[in-house]
Design a protein around this motif. Sequence first.
Motif, PDB file in Angstrom:
ATOM      1  N   ALA A 134     -58.854 -11.715 -30.345  1.00 34.93           N
ATOM      2  CA  ALA A 134     -59.043 -13.122 -30.975  1.00 34.93           C
ATOM      3  C   ALA A 134     -57.928 -13.926 -30.461  1.00 34.93           C
ATOM      4  O   ALA A 134     -57.936 -15.126 -30.091  1.00 34.93           O
ATOM      5  CB  ALA A 134     -59.003 -13.183 -32.556  1.00 34.93           C
ATOM      6  N   SER A 135     -56.630 -13.471 -30.449  1.00 34.66           N
ATOM      7  CA  SER A 135     -55.463 -13.907 -29.923  1.00 34.66           C
ATOM      8  C   SER A 135     -55.379 -14.202 -28.691  1.00 34.66           C
ATOM      9  O   SER A 135     -54.871 -15.280 -27.936  1.00 34.66           O
ATOM     10  CB  SER A 135     -54.286 -12.955 -30.338  1.00 34.66           C
ATOM     11  N   ALA A 136     -55.993 -13.344 -27.751  1.00 34.91           N
ATOM     12  CA  ALA A 136     -56.221 -13.541 -26.312  1.00 34.91           C
ATOM     13  C   ALA A 136     -56.933 -14.709 -26.132  1.00 34.91           C
ATOM     14  O   ALA A 136     -56.768 -15.606 -25.102  1.00 34.91           O
ATOM     15  CB  ALA A 136     -56.682 -12.342 -25.482  1.00 34.91           C
ATOM     16  N   MET A 137     -58.175 -14.922 -26.867  1.00 38.16           N
ATOM     17  CA  MET A 137     -59.047 -15.941 -26.535  1.00 38.16           C
ATOM     18  C   MET A 137     -58.578 -17.299 -26.910  1.00 38.16           C
ATOM     19  O   MET A 137     -58.557 -18.401 -26.511  1.00 38.16           O
ATOM     20  CB  MET A 137     -60.405 -15.898 -27.283  1.00 38.16           C
ATOM     21  N   ALA A 138     -57.700 -17.212 -28.144  1.00 39.96           N
ATOM     22  CA  ALA A 138     -57.105 -18.491 -28.790  1.00 39.96           C
ATOM     23  C   ALA A 138     -56.105 -18.818 -27.672  1.00 39.96           C
ATOM     24  O   ALA A 138     -56.002 -20.229 -27.677  1.00 39.96           O
ATOM     25  CB  ALA A 138     -56.229 -18.141 -29.887  1.00 39.96           C
ATOM     26  N   GLY A 139     -55.054 -17.938 -27.018  1.00 35.88           N
ATOM     27  CA  GLY A 139     -54.275 -18.521 -26.060  1.00 35.88           C
ATOM     28  C   GLY A 139     -54.881 -19.219 -24.903  1.00 35.88           C
ATOM     29  O   GLY A 139     -54.325 -20.198 -24.249  1.00 35.88           O
ATOM     30  N   ASN A 140     -56.065 -18.589 -24.471  1.00 36.45           N
ATOM     31  CA  ASN A 140     -56.863 -19.088 -23.476  1.00 36.45           C
ATOM     32  C   ASN A 140     -57.243 -20.412 -23.636  1.00 36.45           C
ATOM     33  O   ASN A 140     -57.279 -21.506 -22.644  1.00 36.45           O
ATOM     34  CB  ASN A 140     -57.963 -18.060 -23.021  1.00 36.45           C
ATOM     35  N   THR A 141     -57.916 -20.728 -24.974  1.00 36.54           N
ATOM     36  CA  THR A 141     -58.443 -21.842 -25.297  1.00 36.54           C
ATOM     37  C   THR A 141     -57.220 -22.980 -25.301  1.00 36.54           C
ATOM     38  O   THR A 141     -57.504 -23.917 -24.768  1.00 36.54           O
ATOM     39  CB  THR A 141     -59.145 -21.804 -26.477  1.00 36.54           C
ATOM     40  N   LEU A 142     -56.176 -22.629 -25.779  1.00 28.89           N
ATOM     41  CA  LEU A 142     -55.076 -23.593 -25.907  1.00 28.89           C
ATOM     42  C   LEU A 142     -54.560 -24.046 -24.721  1.00 28.89           C
ATOM     43  O   LEU A 142     -54.586 -25.381 -24.319  1.00 28.89           O
ATOM     44  CB  LEU A 142     -53.902 -22.957 -26.646  1.00 28.89           C
ATOM     45  N   LEU A 143     -54.412 -23.175 -23.720  1.00 28.50           N
ATOM     46  CA  LEU A 143     -53.805 -23.389 -22.326  1.00 28.50           C
ATOM     47  C   LEU A 143     -54.907 -24.352 -21.327  1.00 28.50           C
ATOM     48  O   LEU A 143     -54.541 -25.226 -21.030  1.00 28.50           O
ATOM     49  CB  LEU A 143     -53.334 -22.477 -21.701  1.00 28.50           C
ATOM     50  N   ARG A 144     -56.163 -23.653 -21.493  1.00 32.74           N
ATOM     51  CA  ARG A 144     -57.041 -24.691 -20.629  1.00 32.74           C
ATOM     52  C   ARG A 144     -57.538 -25.978 -21.328  1.00 32.74           C
ATOM     53  O   ARG A 144     -57.809 -26.764 -20.574  1.00 32.74           O
ATOM     54  CB  ARG A 144     -58.315 -23.880 -20.318  1.00 32.74           C
ATOM     55  N   CYS A 145     -57.241 -26.138 -22.550  1.00 34.73           N
ATOM     56  CA  CYS A 145     -57.521 -27.322 -23.264  1.00 34.73           C
ATOM     57  C   CYS A 145     -56.498 -28.358 -22.986  1.00 34.73           C
ATOM     58  O   CYS A 145     -56.626 -29.684 -22.722  1.00 34.73           O
ATOM     59  CB  CYS A 145     -57.944 -27.508 -24.572  1.00 34.73           C
ATOM     60  N   VAL A 146     -55.256 -27.763 -22.761  1.00 39.07           N
ATOM     61  CA  VAL A 146     -53.967 -28.904 -22.624  1.00 39.07           C
ATOM     62  C   VAL A 146     -54.241 -29.153 -20.996  1.00 39.07           C
ATOM     63  O   VAL A 146     -53.859 -30.496 -20.954  1.00 39.07           O
ATOM     64  CB  VAL A 146     -52.745 -28.074 -22.798  1.00 39.07           C
ATOM     65  N   TRP A 147     -54.596 -28.233 -20.215  1.00 35.79           N
ATOM     66  CA  TRP A 147     -54.748 -28.768 -18.838  1.00 35.79           C
ATOM     67  C   TRP A 147     -55.836 -29.689 -18.801  1.00 35.79           C
ATOM     68  O   TRP A 147     -55.819 -30.636 -18.087  1.00 35.79           O
ATOM     69  CB  TRP A 147     -55.185 -27.384 -17.932  1.00 35.79           C
ATOM     70  N   ALA A 148     -56.933 -29.620 -19.433  1.00 40.93           N
ATOM     71  CA  ALA A 148     -58.091 -30.209 -19.513  1.00 40.93           C
ATOM     72  C   ALA A 148     -57.852 -31.715 -20.136  1.00 40.93           C
ATOM     73  O   ALA A 148     -58.658 -32.784 -19.467  1.00 40.93           O
ATOM     74  CB  ALA A 148     -59.391 -29.761 -20.082  1.00 40.93           C
ATOM     75  N   ALA A 149     -56.987 -31.489 -20.876  1.00 35.68           N
ATOM     76  CA  ALA A 149     -56.443 -33.130 -21.408  1.00 35.68           C
ATOM     77  C   ALA A 149     -55.889 -33.980 -20.449  1.00 35.68           C
ATOM     78  O   ALA A 149     -55.717 -35.001 -20.477  1.00 35.68           O
ATOM     79  CB  ALA A 149     -55.836 -32.775 -22.783  1.00 35.68           C
ATOM     80  N   GLY A 150     -55.127 -33.296 -19.721  1.00 34.85           N
ATOM     81  CA  GLY A 150     -54.059 -34.054 -18.769  1.00 34.85           C
ATOM     82  C   GLY A 150     -54.970 -34.513 -17.617  1.00 34.85           C
ATOM     83  O   GLY A 150     -54.542 -35.547 -17.125  1.00 34.85           O
ATOM     84  N   PHE A 151     -55.804 -33.784 -16.995  1.00 37.70           N
ATOM     85  CA  PHE A 151     -56.569 -34.161 -15.723  1.00 37.70           C
ATOM     86  C   PHE A 151     -57.228 -35.577 -15.717  1.00 37.70           C
ATOM     87  O   PHE A 151     -57.021 -36.302 -14.835  1.00 37.70           O
ATOM     88  CB  PHE A 151     -57.394 -32.884 -15.306  1.00 37.70           C
ATOM     89  N   PRO A 152     -58.018 -36.062 -16.778  1.00 38.46           N
ATOM     90  CA  PRO A 152     -58.507 -37.159 -16.538  1.00 38.46           C
ATOM     91  C   PRO A 152     -57.716 -38.370 -16.607  1.00 38.46           C
ATOM     92  O   PRO A 152     -57.945 -39.430 -15.887  1.00 38.46           O
ATOM     93  CB  PRO A 152     -59.350 -37.261 -17.961  1.00 38.46           C
ATOM     94  N   LEU A 153     -56.172 -38.099 -17.011  1.00 31.88           N
ATOM     95  CA  LEU A 153     -55.124 -39.285 -16.900  1.00 31.88           C
ATOM     96  C   LEU A 153     -55.041 -39.669 -15.378  1.00 31.88           C
ATOM     97  O   LEU A 153     -54.734 -40.725 -15.331  1.00 31.88           O
ATOM     98  CB  LEU A 153     -54.093 -38.956 -17.762  1.00 31.88           C
ATOM     99  N   PHE A 154     -54.798 -38.598 -14.633  1.00 33.34           N
ATOM    100  CA  PHE A 154     -54.350 -38.715 -13.135  1.00 33.34           C
ATOM    101  C   PHE A 154     -55.682 -38.808 -12.136  1.00 33.34           C
ATOM    102  O   PHE A 154     -55.534 -39.191 -10.962  1.00 33.34           O
ATOM    103  CB  PHE A 154     -53.258 -38.184 -12.598  1.00 33.34           C
ATOM    104  N   ALA A 155     -56.996 -38.671 -12.584  1.00 35.76           N
ATOM    105  CA  ALA A 155     -58.113 -38.701 -11.853  1.00 35.76           C
ATOM    106  C   ALA A 155     -58.455 -39.786 -11.142  1.00 35.76           C
ATOM    107  O   ALA A 155     -58.332 -39.502  -9.611  1.00 35.76           O
ATOM    108  CB  ALA A 155     -59.368 -38.366 -12.735  1.00 35.76           C
TER     109      ALA A 155
END
Length: 531
Positions: free
Chosen positions: A465-486
């Motif tokens: 659960a912790s491994a998946m939570a960490g994965n979700t956090l990092l990939r969502c932070v990245w995904a949040a940033g990418f549309p801003l400079f697309a």
Amino acid sequence: MGEVYRLLPLNVPEADIGSLYRFEPSFTEDSRRTSPNNGRESYEGDFSHGSTAALIPRPASRELPSPPEEAYLVSFVLNDPRHPYNWSALKKWTVLIVVCSAAVCVTVASSIQASTYQNLEDEFDVLRIEAVAGVSLYVLGFGVGALFLGPLSEFYGRSIIYLVSFALFTIFNIPIATAQNMGILLFFRLITGLCGAGFLSVAGGTVSDMFRPGTTDLPTAIYTLAPLSGPCLGPILGGYMNQNVTWRATFYLIIAWGGVEFLLLWTLVPETFLPIVQKQEARRLRISTGEGAWTSPSEKSGRTVRDVFPAALWVPIKLMMSEKMALAMDTWTSLILGIIYLFFNAIPYTFRTLYNFSLGESGLAFLALGLGMVLGTATQPLFIARIKDKGIRAGTKPAPETRLPVGMAGAILAPVGLLWFALSSFRKMPWIMPMLGTLIFGVGSVYIFTCVFGFLVSTYPKYAASAMAGNTLLRCVWAAGFPLFALPMYQGLGPEGATGLLAGLCALLAPIPFVLARVGPRLRAKSEYAS
């Protein structure tokens, strides 16, 4: 008779039953009945054929000893139908389909706003980056919410988290649909993202609750498709809607869909987390029998949310930062999800610039990406059969490295698909050519996510659960940033140059599964969290 006996649980030890009665010999010649002054009755019979023992209740003045505490501890035997493992296949797959459909709903809501950019700019007189921020804040809410909702589901259960979070998700979309300024819209986009995060952090646990180890591969592959296909469906639904009616209709659609999903969750999705199922059974027994001693293992432990919540928030971050394997896999999926969300700006820009697509037609361009993800899921049984075969031949649980071949295929397909898109993004090329590139990328992205999820869970079973939570956090932070400079990137480099850059980034991370196939066992042996 006036004597009252306690009804004991079936698992009271035989040695304790004998202590509830005394045996006295009787040699009477005739039968007689006596009635003591206290009104209680005892019996003596005719034993003319010899000496025997008459069963006489103990005097009422002595209390019956209570059975041991374990007699009132709720537990399920191996084939108990109340255990989620033993539910019927129809019930399990119904729960899975409803949960997946809810995950599609919340992820559609993440991308459907991409079709409203122009309308928001016109109505609220804002810049494009402010309109795009609605998508970024929503996805950021996914990552932050996953850290909180995952641990909460371990204490209060999956079902209540689904119901409460989805009710709030539906309600908080109302201020978005009726917003009179951009600030209100952006604030509630963040809030609805936080509420929708439950289906990214909790739904994976629902799969492991119902399906026995070794049978979770196909359900996990289907669940993986849901949050990936949802973003592709958003522009398809929103394109023609925003082209022909107001942007507010986009969010009225999400509100109506959310209401339907809430009813499905309420009626078709029972609790699946075993400790909570046992807790509910103990509560039912206390009410039906009037015996307050009934309890469950989770109640007996006495743990509270306050005891473990800080660790639940810190461990995912610590594991991600201290484990090379987890950090590599999390970075890989973060780049892939970031590109998917970047496409919500890149694909409409490319097809409207090169091929003069309308808003609705540019939404349909996401069909190829979604079809690729479906094909990627449909071909999962080929890899699942190989994993099972290796486990059977080894006679043990398959090693985490058996999950890597599907990732190796994805590591090749994802950059190839992006490169195809880049090399075919010219006016002289027919519009179907860049679409084929997104189809190939869609297949590769599903392979990568399936590989990473399976590898993390099997490498860190105690901390899955912790491994998946960490994965979700990092990939969502990245995904949040990418549309801003697309959009600035595609305007500056052109579709061919910008997509070629993304293909190069994917190629840089492509060796990850190949390297872990060689060094994975050595890294796991040194790991503090792996087992």
